[in-house]
Write a protein that holds these residues in place. Structure first.
Motif, PDB file in Angstrom:
ATOM      1  N   PHE A  41      -7.153  -8.481  -1.280  1.00  0.00           N
ATOM      2  CA  PHE A  41      -6.501  -8.806  -0.014  1.00  0.00           C
ATOM      3  C   PHE A  41      -7.163  -7.996   1.091  1.00  0.00           C
ATOM      4  O   PHE A  41      -7.451  -6.818   0.914  1.00  0.00           O
ATOM      5  CB  PHE A  41      -5.006  -8.464  -0.080  1.00  0.00           C
ATOM      6  CG  PHE A  41      -4.301  -9.130  -1.221  1.00  0.00           C
ATOM      7  CD1 PHE A  41      -3.748 -10.386  -1.076  1.00  0.00           C
ATOM      8  CD2 PHE A  41      -4.210  -8.505  -2.461  1.00  0.00           C
ATOM      9  CE1 PHE A  41      -3.111 -11.015  -2.137  1.00  0.00           C
ATOM     10  CE2 PHE A  41      -3.569  -9.116  -3.528  1.00  0.00           C
ATOM     11  CZ  PHE A  41      -3.022 -10.372  -3.367  1.00  0.00           C
ATOM     12  N   SER A  43      -7.047  -6.776   5.239  1.00  0.00           N
ATOM     13  CA  SER A  43      -6.136  -6.656   6.379  1.00  0.00           C
ATOM     14  C   SER A  43      -6.724  -5.708   7.416  1.00  0.00           C
ATOM     15  O   SER A  43      -7.606  -4.914   7.133  1.00  0.00           O
ATOM     16  CB  SER A  43      -4.775  -6.136   5.924  1.00  0.00           C
ATOM     17  OG  SER A  43      -4.895  -4.803   5.457  1.00  0.00           O
ATOM     18  N   THR A  44      -6.201  -5.812   8.623  1.00  0.00           N
ATOM     19  CA  THR A  44      -6.534  -4.885   9.693  1.00  0.00           C
ATOM     20  C   THR A  44      -5.283  -4.060   9.924  1.00  0.00           C
ATOM     21  O   THR A  44      -4.287  -4.561  10.442  1.00  0.00           O
ATOM     22  CB  THR A  44      -6.914  -5.641  10.974  1.00  0.00           C
ATOM     23  OG1 THR A  44      -7.983  -6.524  10.668  1.00  0.00           O
ATOM     24  CG2 THR A  44      -7.336  -4.685  12.066  1.00  0.00           C
ATOM     25  N   PRO A  45      -5.295  -2.792   9.493  1.00  0.00           N
ATOM     26  CA  PRO A  45      -4.080  -1.973   9.606  1.00  0.00           C
ATOM     27  C   PRO A  45      -3.662  -1.713  11.051  1.00  0.00           C
ATOM     28  O   PRO A  45      -4.485  -1.765  11.959  1.00  0.00           O
ATOM     29  CB  PRO A  45      -4.469  -0.648   8.944  1.00  0.00           C
ATOM     30  CG  PRO A  45      -5.790  -0.863   8.317  1.00  0.00           C
ATOM     31  CD  PRO A  45      -6.394  -2.086   8.905  1.00  0.00           C
ATOM     32  N   ARG A  58     -10.518  -0.949  15.616  1.00  0.00           N
ATOM     33  CA  ARG A  58      -9.903  -1.631  14.481  1.00  0.00           C
ATOM     34  C   ARG A  58     -10.624  -1.249  13.195  1.00  0.00           C
ATOM     35  O   ARG A  58     -11.830  -1.368  13.086  1.00  0.00           O
ATOM     36  CB  ARG A  58      -9.959  -3.137  14.676  1.00  0.00           C
ATOM     37  CG  ARG A  58      -9.139  -3.565  15.857  1.00  0.00           C
ATOM     38  CD  ARG A  58      -8.522  -4.900  15.588  1.00  0.00           C
ATOM     39  NE  ARG A  58      -7.675  -5.240  16.698  1.00  0.00           N
ATOM     40  CZ  ARG A  58      -6.385  -5.460  16.556  1.00  0.00           C
ATOM     41  NH1 ARG A  58      -5.820  -5.382  15.386  1.00  0.00           N
ATOM     42  NH2 ARG A  58      -5.652  -5.770  17.597  1.00  0.00           N
ATOM     43  N   ARG A  60     -10.701  -1.824   8.913  1.00  0.00           N
ATOM     44  CA  ARG A  60     -10.385  -2.886   7.964  1.00  0.00           C
ATOM     45  C   ARG A  60     -10.053  -2.269   6.620  1.00  0.00           C
ATOM     46  O   ARG A  60     -10.696  -1.322   6.194  1.00  0.00           O
ATOM     47  CB  ARG A  60     -11.573  -3.832   7.812  1.00  0.00           C
ATOM     48  CG  ARG A  60     -11.206  -5.111   7.051  1.00  0.00           C
ATOM     49  CD  ARG A  60     -12.409  -5.932   6.776  1.00  0.00           C
ATOM     50  NE  ARG A  60     -13.030  -5.353   5.585  1.00  0.00           N
ATOM     51  CZ  ARG A  60     -14.184  -5.712   5.091  1.00  0.00           C
ATOM     52  NH1 ARG A  60     -14.894  -6.616   5.681  1.00  0.00           N
ATOM     53  NH2 ARG A  60     -14.664  -5.160   4.002  1.00  0.00           N
ATOM     54  N   SER A  61      -9.056  -2.829   5.947  1.00  0.00           N
ATOM     55  CA  SER A  61      -8.698  -2.380   4.613  1.00  0.00           C
ATOM     56  C   SER A  61      -8.898  -3.517   3.629  1.00  0.00           C
ATOM     57  O   SER A  61      -8.716  -4.684   3.960  1.00  0.00           O
ATOM     58  CB  SER A  61      -7.238  -1.939   4.548  1.00  0.00           C
ATOM     59  OG  SER A  61      -7.077  -0.727   5.204  1.00  0.00           O
ATOM     60  N   GLU A  62      -9.271  -3.120   2.421  1.00  0.00           N
ATOM     61  CA  GLU A  62      -9.444  -4.077   1.332  1.00  0.00           C
ATOM     62  C   GLU A  62      -8.669  -3.512   0.145  1.00  0.00           C
ATOM     63  O   GLU A  62      -8.912  -2.379  -0.271  1.00  0.00           O
ATOM     64  CB  GLU A  62     -10.926  -4.191   1.013  1.00  0.00           C
ATOM     65  CG  GLU A  62     -11.271  -5.101  -0.121  1.00  0.00           C
ATOM     66  CD  GLU A  62     -12.777  -5.143  -0.352  1.00  0.00           C
ATOM     67  OE1 GLU A  62     -13.548  -5.192   0.625  1.00  0.00           O
ATOM     68  OE2 GLU A  62     -13.166  -5.100  -1.521  1.00  0.00           O
TER      69      GLU A  62
END
Length: 124
Positions: A41, A43-45, A58, A60-62
Protein backbone atom coordinates in the motif's frame (compact mmCIF):
# COMPACT_ATOMS: atom_id res chain seq x y z
CA UNK A 1 3.46 -9.48 30.29
CA UNK A 2 0.41 -10.46 28.26
CA UNK A 3 -0.23 -14.16 27.71
CA UNK A 4 -2.34 -15.41 24.83
CA UNK A 5 -5.29 -17.47 25.98
CA UNK A 6 -5.80 -20.86 24.37
CA UNK A 7 -9.20 -19.77 22.97
CA UNK A 8 -7.60 -16.69 21.33
CA UNK A 9 -4.80 -18.79 19.83
CA UNK A 10 -7.24 -21.35 18.44
CA UNK A 11 -9.39 -18.59 16.98
CA UNK A 12 -6.41 -16.92 15.29
CA UNK A 13 -5.18 -20.29 13.97
CA UNK A 14 -8.64 -21.01 12.58
CA UNK A 15 -8.90 -17.59 10.89
CA UNK A 16 -5.47 -17.88 9.24
CA UNK A 17 -6.22 -21.42 8.06
CA UNK A 18 -9.60 -20.35 6.65
CA UNK A 19 -8.00 -17.39 4.85
CA UNK A 20 -5.31 -19.56 3.23
CA UNK A 21 -7.74 -22.35 2.29
CA UNK A 22 -10.30 -19.92 0.83
CA UNK A 23 -7.54 -18.21 -1.18
CA UNK A 24 -6.05 -21.46 -2.49
CA UNK A 25 -8.36 -24.47 -2.93
CA UNK A 26 -5.37 -26.55 -4.12
CA UNK A 27 -3.64 -25.90 -0.79
CA UNK A 28 -6.83 -26.85 1.04
CA UNK A 29 -6.91 -30.22 -0.75
CA UNK A 30 -3.21 -30.93 -0.23
CA UNK A 31 -2.21 -30.43 -3.88
CA UNK A 32 0.13 -27.58 -2.87
CA UNK A 33 2.42 -27.47 0.14
CA UNK A 34 1.91 -23.78 0.91
CA UNK A 35 0.28 -20.45 0.22
CA UNK A 36 1.83 -16.98 0.35
CA UNK A 37 0.55 -13.49 -0.40
CA UNK A 38 2.01 -9.97 -0.17
CA UNK A 39 0.14 -6.70 -0.49
CA UNK A 40 1.74 -3.27 -0.79
CA UNK A 41 0.00 0.00 0.00
CA UNK A 42 1.30 3.47 -0.88
CA UNK A 43 0.34 6.69 0.88
CA UNK A 44 1.39 10.28 1.43
CA UNK A 45 1.43 10.76 5.21
CA UNK A 46 0.03 13.83 6.91
CA UNK A 47 2.79 16.25 7.86
CA UNK A 48 3.68 16.04 11.54
CA UNK A 49 4.20 19.78 12.00
CA UNK A 50 3.94 22.81 9.76
CA UNK A 51 5.28 26.21 10.78
CA UNK A 52 4.17 29.42 8.99
CA UNK A 53 7.53 29.79 7.21
CA UNK A 54 8.02 26.11 6.37
CA UNK A 55 7.76 24.73 2.87
CA UNK A 56 5.30 21.88 2.56
CA UNK A 57 7.27 18.75 1.76
CA UNK A 58 5.46 15.57 0.91
CA UNK A 59 6.96 12.27 1.98
CA UNK A 60 5.79 8.93 0.64
CA UNK A 61 5.25 5.75 2.62
CA UNK A 62 5.11 2.20 1.36
CA UNK A 63 3.69 -0.51 3.64
CA UNK A 64 4.03 -4.16 2.66
CA UNK A 65 2.16 -6.88 4.55
CA UNK A 66 2.94 -10.54 4.00
CA UNK A 67 1.31 -13.81 5.02
CA UNK A 68 2.53 -17.34 4.36
CA UNK A 69 1.31 -20.74 5.49
CA UNK A 70 3.11 -24.04 4.83
CA UNK A 71 2.58 -27.70 5.56
CA UNK A 72 4.91 -29.13 8.20
CA UNK A 73 5.54 -32.79 8.98
CA UNK A 74 2.41 -34.47 10.27
CA UNK A 75 1.91 -34.85 13.97
CA UNK A 76 -0.55 -37.39 15.36
CA UNK A 77 -1.97 -38.06 11.89
CA UNK A 78 -3.21 -34.46 11.66
CA UNK A 79 -2.07 -31.97 9.05
CA UNK A 80 0.14 -29.34 10.72
CA UNK A 81 1.12 -25.88 9.52
CA UNK A 82 3.75 -23.17 9.93
CA UNK A 83 2.74 -19.52 9.64
CA UNK A 84 4.81 -16.47 8.75
CA UNK A 85 3.53 -12.91 9.04
CA UNK A 86 5.59 -9.87 8.03
CA UNK A 87 5.23 -6.11 7.84
CA UNK A 88 7.66 -3.67 6.21
CA UNK A 89 7.45 0.12 6.22
CA UNK A 90 9.53 2.20 3.79
CA UNK A 91 9.53 6.00 3.94
CA UNK A 92 10.83 8.14 1.08
CA UNK A 93 11.95 11.69 1.79
CA UNK A 94 12.01 14.27 -0.99
CA UNK A 95 13.95 16.74 1.17
CA UNK A 96 16.31 15.83 3.98
CA UNK A 97 15.97 18.28 6.89
CA UNK A 98 18.98 19.21 9.02
CA UNK A 99 17.43 17.28 11.91
CA UNK A 100 17.18 14.10 9.82
CA UNK A 101 20.62 14.66 8.28
CA UNK A 102 22.15 14.42 11.77
CA UNK A 103 20.77 10.88 12.09
CA UNK A 104 22.99 9.69 9.21
CA UNK A 105 26.43 8.44 10.17
CA UNK A 106 29.42 10.62 9.15
CA UNK A 107 30.85 7.58 7.31
CA UNK A 108 27.74 7.33 5.14
CA UNK A 109 27.72 11.10 4.52
CA UNK A 110 31.35 10.90 3.38
CA UNK A 111 30.56 7.94 1.12
CA UNK A 112 27.84 9.96 -0.66
CA UNK A 113 29.77 13.28 -0.87
CA UNK A 114 27.71 14.89 1.89
CA UNK A 115 24.55 13.93 -0.06
CA UNK A 116 25.18 16.64 -2.67
CA UNK A 117 24.54 14.33 -5.60
CA UNK A 118 22.74 11.21 -4.56
CA UNK A 119 20.64 8.81 -6.55
CA UNK A 120 17.01 8.56 -5.53
CA UNK A 121 16.52 5.72 -3.06
CA UNK A 122 20.22 5.33 -2.22
CA UNK A 123 19.57 5.71 1.51
CA UNK A 124 16.52 3.47 1.60
Amino acid sequence: MYEVKRVEAQSLHSEMKTFAFDSSPDFRHGLQSGYSVKKTFFSTPILRSITPDANVVRDRSEITLGFSMYDTPRQRRKRAFSYYISATVLNTLHVLSDEKRQLISPKKLLKYDNLEEIDEGALT
